[in-house]
Structures are given as C-alpha cells and as structure tokens.
Design a protein around this motif. Structure first.
Motif, PDB file in Angstrom:
ATOM      1  N   SER A  35       0.732  -1.327   0.181  1.00 21.30           N
ATOM      2  CA  SER A  35       0.019   0.017  -0.148  1.00 21.30           C
ATOM      3  C   SER A  35       0.878   1.222   0.019  1.00 21.30           C
ATOM      4  O   SER A  35       0.703   2.177  -0.682  1.00 21.30           O
ATOM      5  N   VAL A  36       1.961   1.554   0.753  1.00 21.38           N
ATOM      6  CA  VAL A  36       2.820   2.270   0.868  1.00 21.38           C
ATOM      7  C   VAL A  36       3.412   2.661  -0.282  1.00 21.38           C
ATOM      8  O   VAL A  36       3.745   3.788  -1.002  1.00 21.38           O
ATOM      9  N   ARG A  37       3.639   1.667  -1.125  1.00 22.61           N
ATOM     10  CA  ARG A  37       4.395   1.789  -2.374  1.00 22.61           C
ATOM     11  C   ARG A  37       3.509   2.223  -3.332  1.00 22.61           C
ATOM     12  O   ARG A  37       3.922   3.001  -4.266  1.00 22.61           O
ATOM     13  N   ALA A  38       2.134   1.822  -3.470  1.00 20.80           N
ATOM     14  CA  ALA A  38       1.180   2.291  -4.380  1.00 20.80           C
ATOM     15  C   ALA A  38       0.858   3.757  -3.971  1.00 20.80           C
ATOM     16  O   ALA A  38       0.838   4.569  -5.079  1.00 20.80           O
ATOM     17  N   LEU A  39       0.816   4.303  -2.845  1.00 16.26           N
ATOM     18  CA  LEU A  39       0.356   5.595  -2.446  1.00 16.26           C
ATOM     19  C   LEU A  39       1.518   6.525  -2.995  1.00 16.26           C
ATOM     20  O   LEU A  39       1.213   7.598  -3.345  1.00 16.26           O
ATOM     21  N   ASP A  40       2.788   6.140  -2.445  1.00 16.39           N
ATOM     22  CA  ASP A  40       3.783   6.799  -3.080  1.00 16.39           C
ATOM     23  C   ASP A  40       3.952   7.200  -4.296  1.00 16.39           C
ATOM     24  O   ASP A  40       4.039   8.224  -4.623  1.00 16.39           O
ATOM     25  N   ALA A  41       3.685   6.205  -5.232  1.00 20.93           N
ATOM     26  CA  ALA A  41       3.811   6.215  -6.585  1.00 20.93           C
ATOM     27  C   ALA A  41       2.521   7.221  -7.226  1.00 20.93           C
ATOM     28  O   ALA A  41       2.867   7.769  -8.160  1.00 20.93           O
ATOM     29  N   ALA A  86       4.181   7.822  12.894  1.00 18.23           N
ATOM     30  CA  ALA A  86       5.285   7.032  13.268  1.00 18.23           C
ATOM     31  C   ALA A  86       5.721   5.978  12.496  1.00 18.23           C
ATOM     32  O   ALA A  86       6.960   5.796  11.881  1.00 18.23           O
ATOM     33  N   ALA A  87       4.906   5.423  11.909  1.00 12.77           N
ATOM     34  CA  ALA A  87       5.091   4.176  10.721  1.00 12.77           C
ATOM     35  C   ALA A  87       5.599   4.746   9.380  1.00 12.77           C
ATOM     36  O   ALA A  87       6.874   4.511   9.220  1.00 12.77           O
ATOM     37  N   LEU A  88       5.045   6.053   9.188  1.00 14.53           N
ATOM     38  CA  LEU A  88       5.711   6.456   7.949  1.00 14.53           C
ATOM     39  C   LEU A  88       7.322   7.212   8.193  1.00 14.53           C
ATOM     40  O   LEU A  88       7.635   7.733   7.068  1.00 14.53           O
ATOM     41  N   ARG A  89       7.540   7.402   9.206  1.00 13.90           N
ATOM     42  CA  ARG A  89       8.941   7.721   9.595  1.00 13.90           C
ATOM     43  C   ARG A  89       9.944   6.773   8.986  1.00 13.90           C
ATOM     44  O   ARG A  89      11.023   6.823   8.703  1.00 13.90           O
ATOM     45  N   TYR A  94       9.400   0.677   4.331  1.00 18.11           N
ATOM     46  CA  TYR A  94       8.289   0.285   3.688  1.00 18.11           C
ATOM     47  C   TYR A  94       8.351   0.104   2.091  1.00 18.11           C
ATOM     48  O   TYR A  94       7.984  -0.807   1.412  1.00 18.11           O
ATOM     49  N   LEU A  95       8.948   1.096   1.546  1.00 15.33           N
ATOM     50  CA  LEU A  95       8.872   1.112   0.061  1.00 15.33           C
ATOM     51  C   LEU A  95       9.873   0.247  -0.603  1.00 15.33           C
ATOM     52  O   LEU A  95       9.745  -0.622  -1.443  1.00 15.33           O
TER      53      LEU A  95
END
Length: 845
Positions: A35-41, A86-89, A94-95
């Motif tokens: 999910s983080v990979r997709a949202l970052d894209a 905190a997780a997105l730090r 995650y990416l």
C-alpha cells in the motif's frame, strides 16, 4: 505479547500467542508495504487528508487497510494518526519492502518451486543487509518491525517451502532467519523457528496475491482491473489452493458434530456436495467419518483445484468421486450437472468453505431492508466502489438462488468475515483482518461482518441452527470465521383449537404493553421466526439439550406415559416458543403418540405482564400448561406443588438464575431437584453471571453504568451545568423517593452480579454437571431497548416518575455516555457489545 529477541534462548518455551501475533503482523506487513508503495507512486502520502470522494474502489481498499492498521482516522477523508505518522517515519523501509515483494508477480503454477534467479538473489542480499542495519536500532516489540521483517521473511519462507528446502535453509535466507531468531548460529532451527514453520503454509494466502499487489499502483490509478476466473493474472492459484487447505483444516474437524447431527436423522442425505472444494480436503475428511455409504461431489471453478482434489480424494480412498466445474453463484447449473450423474440436488447436503464471499458480483438494485452494516471496501467489476447496501443486496439475491435447492437438508457453511476497522485496530496481532480484508477487497471478493451475514440469511429465507453455530475467535469481540448449518426458515407451527388445562391464566383485559416490548427485544419486530442473535445462541443450546433428552425418553416411553418438560421462569416464553418449533421439526408429539404416550410442557413463572405475554403467544399450543409460582395468597410454591405432585423429565431455566440471590438460588435448585425424576436434565442459560471474560461484559453492565451516571448526576455539585434533559430529570426528583428507588434498582439489576460459582454451589448438592461460557453480540440498539422496556426503566430510574422524561433521559445517557464508553473498551464490537453467557447442563443425582 512481544516478538522474540534476535537470538532467542534455544531451550526457551515458545509462546504460541506471540508466534501467532508474528504470523498475523507478517501478513499485515505485506499489504501495508504494498500500500505504501502504491500511495507513494500516486503522490498521496504527503497529504494530511489523503482520501478523496472520487477515489476508485481499489484505492478505497487501500485506505481501509491503513485505517484498520490504525494509521488513518475513520472519517470520510481521514487524517494520519500518531501511529500512522510514526510508521511513515520508516517510509523508505516500507518502500524497499514493497519493491522487493513486487518482484513476485508470476502466476505460473511452478513459480514457487523454482529457485530464485541471480537478480532476485542479489536483490534479497542487498535488502537483507539494509534491513539488518536498520533493525539493529529498532524496537523489536513494535509492529512496524514485524511489518518490515515480513517484506523479506514471507517470500523467503515461501521459497524454502516451494523448493523443498524448509528443513535445510542456507545462504542469505539462512542469514535472515538467524537475524529473526528462527535459526541459531549453526543454521539449526530454534524452538521459535520450529514452531513458526507450522505457520508458513498460512503465509501462502497473502503470498498468492503478490502478483496482484505488484500492480497495485496501476489498479489505484484506474489503469487496470482485476478479472477473476480463467486466465486470471492476479493470483497464483496453486499456492492459494494449498494455503487455503492449510488454513481451513482446523475448521473441518470442528464441523464434525454438525455432520453427526445431520446424519443421525432418520433420512440422512444421499450425498455431500462441496461447492468450491479446493483441494478436496474437506470431502476426504468427511469420507473418513462416513465411508462409502454416500457419494462425494466436489465442485470448483478452478481446474487447478479440481486436478488437485482428484489426487487428494484418490489418496483418501474415496471411490468414484464426482468432480464438476461450477460456480457458487449458479446453483441451477449445478442441479443440471448433478442430474446428469443421476443425483437430485435436493437429496444432498450442500457444504461450502470460505466461498460465498468469492462469488461474482451481479448486482440486484438496492433493497430497503438490508441493514447496510458491512464495513468492507468493495470493488465492482469495473473497478468502481460498491456500497455496503449494494453488497448486502447482492448477498441476499445470491442466497435466494440457493433456497429452492436445499430445502431438505440445508447447507453447512464455513465463512470468513471482515472486521470493522475501529475494532481491528484494537486487536492488531490477534486477527488477520488487516491483510485479509485488503487482498479480498482488491480481488473483487465480498466478505461482510457476521451480523450482516445473519441478517442477509434471514432476508433470503435461511436461519442458522443455534446450538451448532461456531464463531472464531471464541474469546474476542469480533467474528473472523463462522460455522453454521443454514436451513430454510421454519414457520411457527399451527395447532387445532383445544381445551386449555392451566392452573393460571392472565386476566382477559391484562395490559400486555410491557410484555410486548420485551418480546420485541427477543424477536426482531416480534416475528416468531426471527429470534434476535444476542439471545438465540444460548437459548438454542438449552433447547437442543432439552430436545435430546426428550428424544432419548421417546425411545423408552410406554403406553399411557407422559413426558413432561418444565420451563422455569419462562417470562414471555422465548425458550418455550423455540422448543415448540423444535418439537414440531422433530415430530416429537407424533412419535410419542405412536408409542401411546403424550407430551406436556409446563410453563411456570410469577404473574407479570411478561408472563401474560408468554400466555398470549403459547395459548394455542395444546400441550402447554401455565402455572403461577405464587398461590392466591401470594405465597411462593415449590415446583412439585405447582404441577400437582407430578415429576418432570426436563427442567429448563432460560435467563433466570442471574436474577436470583443466594437464598433464592438455593431454594430454586432444591425445588427443581424435587420435581425432576432421578437422572432428569436441568438445562439453563444466564447472561449476567460474573465474571465476564476479558473481552466481554455482562448483560446488565450497560444498565449498571446507566445507573451510575444517573446517580452521579443526582449528586452533581453543579446541577446547572448538566445537559438539559438530565437537568430536568434531576429537578423532578423528590429527595424522599431516593431510598426506595435505590432499593428497586438494586433488586432489578443487582449492583454486583451474581457469580457462576455461586450458581454451581447451589446446584452441586442436587445435581451433577458443568457450566460453559460463550459470548454473543448485543447490538447497541438492543442494549437501549433493554433499558427502555417499561418494567425495566421504572426500576432502573425509579426516581423519575414522568415516563416521557425518563425515556428521554435513558436515550441521552445510553446513546451519549454508556454505549460509547463500553463500545470503545475491550468488549466493543462494530455494532454493540460482546456479552458473556453461562450455559449449564446438569443431571439430578
């Protein structure tokens, strides 16, 4: 529970709960990294409110996944929580995990059996080095650590499994597993690692959807859609079938009592048909129970599954199994295929495991009567979002297509359910719903909450068999998996007029208002074919135990004998009403008559409007006899006296014992023992016996909290600062009335609940048996209804004499204070509260 240290003690005992937590958080980690990979894209991670009303169905699934993980608030647009920030730090980690997982995009049947190529091996080694450096400073108890471990551990463990190297890991994978505490310094499995290997098959479920999540950016942009079925690109089906079999195996064994119950009937099914049979494991298991006396039919839409099932059934010794292609949404076509093999669809028992949510969405237009309780994020065939009402409407239509075909033997259904994000986030590491709800939503599957399923079943004409129901987990306030036998709703039986043989009847002009309100708390809209779930399960256990005892008595009944059942503390007659339906289904009266014997159901209670309502509902049943526990002078009578010196074969006490204090309970136990024949059965249920389980409350805990909030308002040092309705109620109270009101409230809801042990102690001198605990969901609206039953509210808040003001006060305190507080606690469910029941089955000494 904590994750193990990097180098666990090789001799340490394994904490199974900690291991299960690791397995669940690994699966969560795969979906969160993707999910983080997709949202970052898509450039959405840096927005404070990243959601949009225009998001497509896939993107809504992603947002729900993050909400269930506790990263986003639950509002329509959502904002990042402290846990999310905190997780997105660790966004880069995650990416990196998402990028590595995206390598596994093949759906080739043998892709996991092949060793990794050089590029993947090199990528793994580099990723493992970077992860090891990061992990050296990480908190090993933080879910983030396990999420990021999963990005490497899940594909590594699945590769070892697929290539047959799980017994002897080596190279870079062994180095990672040593870091994670699965291997010791000499590449030997630690106790933690040996125990963890049992969970590797389960990781195959999320692993099977890696081809889909590798294209999650394209799905979220609307550039691609998932198309389930032949030619699918989103799921590695072989791994999915194998993982499903591993995950489902425990539930198959738990279903054995259901099948024994069905096949003990005088006319058992001629065959078992497993729709969505997967690898055939359930049919093979059932063959070990029932042998070759019946036929076994496996149906699946996947040819991969059918090929696997053929081998499994052959190995299990199943003679000439019938294996058919078929789809869960088309029972008519199945009927035709069965007919080609000489089988009538109605003659079989139809079973399915975790397949109804995997139907093709057809759409049927919105229905006004579906509840709209489902909280999943759902995707239409074109990638657009679907609402809860649309999905539940489709479920009702789907179930109705089965109704004409299964009227004789019903269906045995194992089903998985989504869990509301506000509940899931309180139980991270104890459930698989963060990942499960996400990969099912993305793959156009439609799991809904258990309460939604039950309501949709009712709308489609099915009802669960209460005593056979199983819910998983048994100790938490959510249902991730359920097991039910569904049968067509049985209409309430009708009887020819007969002369009543009662020793008590209500006055012809008795006011039934209070009884009607209680009846509506027990049956949806008062409809006798729709008992409410909060009470139906425990009552079903009592009724089942009673029917079993009566059936054993039928076999020994002599001409002229009468089999007697006594319903003690019957109230509005819930248990007796359900018993009458069960007696009709099992033809108890007719079977006794065939032996020259008769049946009597003695219904006993204190004269109240509740009991008068029970009489109104049961007066047409010719074998019922109504009696008062008080004589004309108001004296309490023993049960032997109440029914004229006769003895009963069974006494049931449904929702009674929690209302009795110590002396009253001891007297009741002695009186029941006196009226029961030696060896006779006492079956009971009680929803308010302490202690509650860690994730439940007692039935009257909301009412006790209501009372506490009200007393706090009465004693407020600043009455002018109270909300208007509370201020008005306080102003209306006369000080002289408070002592009497407190006495009445204490009598009704007992400030401290009676205990299970006190009931057991009262029964022990007279009976042999045991109690059991279970939990059921009490909807918030049902908790409010309980407090508003006229007889209850006049006792709970006796200080307020004005009925209108008292009702407004109850609405305000329950909706604004009591229910929000309890639902935010350990017992809170998506729609209400998990309540602890006690059931008991005892024989007279």
């Amino acid at each position: 529970m904590t994750a193990p240290p990097a180098e666990p003690d090789p001799g340490a005992a394994v904490d199974r709960e900690a291991l299960r937590r690791t397995a669940f958080l690994y699966q969560d980690g795969v979906m969160l990294a993707a999910s983080v990979r997709a949202l970052d894209a898509l450039g959405l991670l840096d927005r404070e409110q990243p959601r949009s009303p225009d998001d497509n169905g896939y993107l809504r699934v992603v947002w729900r996944c993050l909400t269930a993980a506790g990263w986003l608030t639950e509002g329509a647009l959502g904002t990042w929580t402290a846990a999310g920030r905190a997780a997105l730090r660790h966004r880069d980690r995650y990416l990196a995990a998402g990028d590595f997982l995206a390598r596994f995009d093949s759906v080739d049947p043998d892709c996991w059996a092949a060793p990794w190529d050089a590029v993947t091996r090199a990528g793994f080694a580099a990723a493992a080095d970077a992860h090891g450096a990061w992990r050296s400073g990480a908190d090993l108890t933080d879910p983030v650590t396990l999420h990021l471990d999963a990005g490497l551990a899940v594909p590594a463990l699945l590769s070892l499994r697929g290539t047959g190297r799980l017994d002897r890991p080596d190279g870079e994978i062994a180095r990672l597993l040593t870091l994670l505490g699965w291997l010791d310094g000499e590449n030997r499995w630690t106790p933690w690692g040996r125990a963890g290997r049992a969970f590797v098959d389960h990781l195959g479920m999320v692993g099977s959807y890696l081809p889909m999540v590798s294209r999650l950016p394209q799905l979220c942009r609307g550039e691609q859609v998932v198309v389930p079925g032949e030619g699918e690109w989103h799921c590695q089906r072989q791994l999915n079938v194998q993982a499903s079999a591993a995950a489902h195996r425990r539930y198959f064994a738990d279903a054995d009592p259901v099948f024994r119950d069905i096949f003990s009937a005088p006319s058992p099914p001629a065959f078992i048909a497993d729709m969505g049979c997967g690898d055939g494991s359930w049919l093979a298991h059932l063959h070990s129970m029932f042998g070759d006396g019946i036929r076994y039919v496996g149906i699946d839409i996947s040819t991969v599954a059918l090929d696997t099932a053929r081998g499994v059934l052959e190995a299990a010794g199943v003679r000439d199994p019938i294996l058919l292609t078929g789809e869960i949404g088309d029972p008519g076509a199945l009927s035709d295929r069965l007919a080609a093999h000489g089988l009538r669809m109605a003659d079989g028992l139809h079973i399915r495991s975790f397949i109804d949510h995997d139907r093709t969405y057809l759409g049927d237009g919105p229905r006004a009567d579906v509840p709209g309780w489902a909280t999943g994020a759902y995707v239409a065939p074109d990638g657009s979002p679907l609402s809860a009402v649309e999905v539940e409407t489709d479920l009702v239509a789907h179930l109705r297509r089965w109704t004409p075909h299964v009227g004789r033997h019903g269906m045995v259904v194992l089903e998985a359910h989504c869990v509301a994000p506000q509940v899931a986030r309180r139980h991270l590491g104890a459930l698989h719903s963060v990942a499960f709800d996400a990969y099912h939503g993305l793959s156009h599957q439609y799991p809904v909450e258990y309460q939604s399923v039950l309501r949709c079943c009712r709308l489609a004409g099915f009802e669960p068999t209460g005593h056979l129901e199983r819910r998983y987990p048994t100790s938490r306030p959510f249902v991730a998996v359920s097991l039910n036998r569904l049968t067509p709703v049985r209409p309430a039986p009708r009887f020819a007029p007969a002369v009543r043989q009662d020793t008590w009847q209500p006055a012809p002009d008795a006011d039934l208002t209070d009884g009607v309100r209680l009846h509506e708390l027990l049956y949806v809209d008062g409809e006798l074919t729709q008992p409410r779930g909060w009470a139906a399960g425990a009552t079903g256990v009592v009724v089942h135990d009673t029917v079993r005892a009566v059936e054993s008595r039928i076999a020994r009944a002599l001409p002229g004998e009468t089999v007697r059942v006594l319903d003690y503390g019957a109230g509005t007659g819930l248990a007796s009403l359900e018993l009458v339906r069960a007696f009709a289904q099992h033809r108890v009266v007719e079977r006794l008559a065939g032996r020259g014997a008769a049946l009597e159901l003695h219904v006993v209670d204190i004269p109240t409007p509740w009991f008068a309502q029970g009489f109104a509902l049961l007066r047409d049943v010719p074998y019922t006899r109504f009696h008062s526990l008080r004589d004309a002078s108001g004296r309490f009578r023993g049960l032997r006296e109440v029914i004229g010196g006769r003895q009963a074969d069974v006494v049931l006490a449904n929702m009674v014992f929690h209302l009795l204090n110590g002396d009253a309970m001891r007297h009741a136990a002695a009186s029941i023992a006196e009226v029961l024949r030696p060896g006779g059965l006492l079956a009971f249920s009680a929803p308010d016996l302490a202690p509650a389980t860690p994730y439940s409350v007692l039935f009257h805990d909301p009412n006790r909290l209501l009372r506490r909030y009200w007393l706090a308002a009465l004693d407020s040092a600043d009455p002018a600062g109270l909300p208007p309705v509370v201020r008005a109620a306080v102003a209306a109270v006369r000080p002289a009335s408070r002592a009497e009101a407190q006495r009445r409230a204490d009598r009704r809801i007992l400030p401290a609940a009676r205990t299970v042990s006190s009931v057991e102690a009262a029964l022990t001198p007279h009976f042999l048996g045991r109690t059991r605990r279970r939990t059921d969901e009490l909807l918030a609206e049902e908790s409010l209804m309980t407090a508003l039953v006229p007889a209850n509210q006049t006792e709970y808040l006796a200080e307020v004499s004005d009925p209108r003001l008292r009702g407004e006060l109850i609405h305000h305190l329950m909706s604004g204070r009591v229910l929000p507080e309890l639902m935010a606690g350990p017992a809170g469910t998506a729609l209400g509260l998990s309540i602890a029941w006690t059931t008991g089955r005892y024989q007279r000494r």
